[in-house]
Design an enzyme around this catalytic site. Structure first.
Site, PDB file in Angstrom:
ATOM      1  N   ASP A  45     -27.155  16.961  91.283  1.00  0.00           N
ATOM      2  CA  ASP A  45     -26.736  17.726  90.108  1.00  0.00           C
ATOM      3  C   ASP A  45     -27.909  18.184  89.252  1.00  0.00           C
ATOM      4  O   ASP A  45     -27.796  18.307  88.027  1.00  0.00           O
ATOM      5  CB  ASP A  45     -25.751  16.894  89.247  1.00  0.00           C
ATOM      6  N   LYS A  64     -29.317  22.737  91.607  1.00  0.00           N
ATOM      7  CA  LYS A  64     -29.700  23.399  92.875  1.00  0.00           C
ATOM      8  C   LYS A  64     -28.957  24.718  93.044  1.00  0.00           C
ATOM      9  O   LYS A  64     -29.505  25.683  93.576  1.00  0.00           O
ATOM     10  CB  LYS A  64     -29.400  22.467  94.072  1.00  0.00           C
ATOM     11  N   GLY A  85     -21.306  19.656  94.619  1.00  0.00           N
ATOM     12  CA  GLY A  85     -20.667  20.506  93.610  1.00  0.00           C
ATOM     13  C   GLY A  85     -21.764  21.287  92.930  1.00  0.00           C
ATOM     14  O   GLY A  85     -22.560  20.727  92.179  1.00  0.00           O
ATOM     15  N   HIS A  86     -21.886  22.560  93.258  1.00  0.00           N
ATOM     16  CA  HIS A  86     -22.971  23.388  92.721  1.00  0.00           C
ATOM     17  C   HIS A  86     -22.391  24.449  91.794  1.00  0.00           C
ATOM     18  O   HIS A  86     -21.482  25.186  92.179  1.00  0.00           O
ATOM     19  CB  HIS A  86     -23.738  24.066  93.870  1.00  0.00           C
ATOM     20  N   GLN A 135     -26.788  17.131  97.594  1.00  0.00           N
ATOM     21  CA  GLN A 135     -27.187  15.774  97.248  1.00  0.00           C
ATOM     22  C   GLN A 135     -28.674  15.772  96.848  1.00  0.00           C
ATOM     23  O   GLN A 135     -29.137  16.768  96.337  1.00  0.00           O
ATOM     24  CB  GLN A 135     -26.893  14.782  98.391  1.00  0.00           C
TER      25      GLN A 135
END
Ligand code: GDP
Ligand code: IMO
Ligand code: MG
Length: 427
Positions: A13, A16, A42-43, A225
């Site tokens: 987080d 990215k 989750g981007h 990640q």
């Protein structure tokens, strides 16, 4: 620059999604590629004030003209893939071309079931996984009982593979976990239902990407990640089940290490972590609450509150080393505008000794206490700054100090979630 890797330098987080979107739109990019993990990511990408979240899909799915690739090292839930794709289409997004590796392993619904029961059985030792079935899918792969995307196109082979996968799993589920057995036919039917929609997307993505690089095209590898969640180099066992480090990109994509030109480590100006595991600079006081609230530190995938702490230069130097970073992209500097004094962890104290590098053992890491240096804050809103010179003097000093102690130069700084809210330090 033909091959660029963007990866997480902390516990995930870091931003990215923003970094990928920024790089993909400042220079023309031909491919945006995910090489490890699955829909545990989750981007967040903010384009013209509109917020998008991607999980399994590369952020490049939003970039017109770029092809999105899900490479062989990814674990793919076809259900999650199409849910995500349909969600974007329903919002009127013109989704980019998508390719999926025939070698990628499949996550079926039973993997999520096993993920959740395993966590429950671990009790207080639980990892705090996303519950998406990532660990069990990689376990099947390593145990050589996994199902690959290519298997979805042959019902007979698919049935044999699902039978083999469920053989041991069902003993475990019924005899150890006291659950109902999973029926082979139900799983096969579920997976077959995605085959026709998947078929035109499936290809040999290693060949595709190597040919693209041969032709001088630009390929962006979007990490998911992060370094400290890497199964080999992270805080094992409190990690994910893949290799998000730079080396994992070569394995996951089927490209050689000599292909890679830039390795960008995305790092927050402070630190966050979701799930269990050690975190030396974690704050349990008002500062931690304030970082969490001002930073909006809530997980994109699971909605969990992220644990927050100060910047950890030991982690940064470690990430620089194990990934061979050519540069950092420092995000969320704007969030620190509320503090008079900003602590930065420059070393650890472990059992009375000052330690400058990541300790060798996890036991030592669990005992690590941060040694802080303090920097004067800038006490202002920097979200409108667009050049390094526009940043307040103390913010410049903070960025330069981080650069000196983190093991790689800082290419750019994020001063807000938007693509344009970026300050280039070294162009
Ligand atoms: P990822 O998983 O590494 O892509 O990061 P996430 O999207 O899970 O979390 C990063 C969050 O920070 C997202 O909400 C981004 O929109 C936001 N973000 C990224 N860069 C910046 C920045 O420089 N400043 C601020 N305020 N927010 C940012
Ligand atoms: P992005 O790409 C933050 C964490 C989980 C848990 C551990 C193992 O958005 O940075 P898993 O479901 O992977 O078996 O969970 O890893 N984790 C993440 N934390 N960001 C992520 O992705 C993460 N993906 C997994 O919280 O601690
Ligand atoms: Mg995220």
């Amino acid at each position: 620059m033909p091959a660029i890797v963007v990866l997480g330098a902390q516990w995930g987080d870091e931003g990215k999604g923003k970094a990928t979107d920024l790089l993909a739109t400042t220079d023309p990019i031909d491919f945006v590629v995910r090489t490890s993990g699955g829909h545990n990511a989750g981007h967040t990408i903010v384009v013209n004030g509109e917020k998008y979240a991607t999980h399994l899909l590369p952020s490049g799915i939003l970039t017109p003209g770029a092809t999105s690739v899900i490479a062989g090292g990814v674990v793919v839930s076809p259900e999650a893939l199409f849910r995500e794709l349909d969600g974007l289409i329903a919002r009127g997004v013109e989704v980019a071309d998508l390719k999926v590796s025939a070698n990628a392993h499949v996550i079926a619904s039973y993997h999520a079931t096993i993920d959740k029961v395993t966590e429950r059985f671990l009790g207080k030792n639980q990892i705090g996984t996303t519950g998406r079935g990532i660990g069990p899918a990689y376990a099947d792969k390593i145990n050589r009982v996994g199902v690959r995307i290519a298997d979805l196109f042959d019902e007979k082979i698919l049935t044999e593979k699902v039978e083999a996968a469920l053989d041991v799993r069902n003993h475990l589920l019924t005899k150890v976990y006291n659950r109902r057995a999973i029926e082979v036919e139900v799983v096969v039917e579920e997976l077959l239902s995605y085959a026709e929609r998947l078929r035109p997307m499936v290809c040999d993505t290693s060949l595709l990407l190597n040919r693209a690089l041969d032709a001088g095209q630009t390929v962006l590898f979007e990490g998911a990640q992060a370094t400290m969640l890497d199964v080999d180099h992270g805080t094992y066992p409190f990690v994910t089940s893949s290799n998000p480090v730079a080396g994992g990109v070569c394995v996951g994509a089927g490209i050689g290490p000599t292909r890679i030109d830039r390795v960008v480590g995305v790092i927050k100006a402070y630190t966050t972590r979701v799930g269990s595991g050690p975190f030396p600079t974690e704050l349990f006081d008002e500062d931690g609450v304030q970082l969490q609230q001002l930073g909006g530190e809530i997980g994109v995938s699971t909605g969990r509150t992220r644990r927050c702490g100060w910047y950890d230069a030991v982690v940064a130097r470690y990430a620089s080393r194990v990934n061979g970073l050519t540069e950092f992209f420092l995000t969320k500097l704007d969030i620190l505008g509320a503090w008079d004094r900003i602590p930065v962890c420059v070393a650890y104290e472990i059992d009375g000794q000052r330690v400058e590098e990541m300790p060798m053992t996890q036991t030592e890491f669990h005992h690590a206490k941060p040694v802080y240096e303090y920097f004067d804050g800038w006490k202002s809103d920097i979200s409108g700054c667009r050049s390094f010179d526009e940043l307040p003097k103390n913010a410049q000093i903070y960025v330069q100090a981080l650069e000196e102690i983190s093991g790689a130069r800082i290419w750019g700084v994020g001063v807000g979630p938007g693509r344009e809210q970026t300050v280039v330090v070294h162009g």
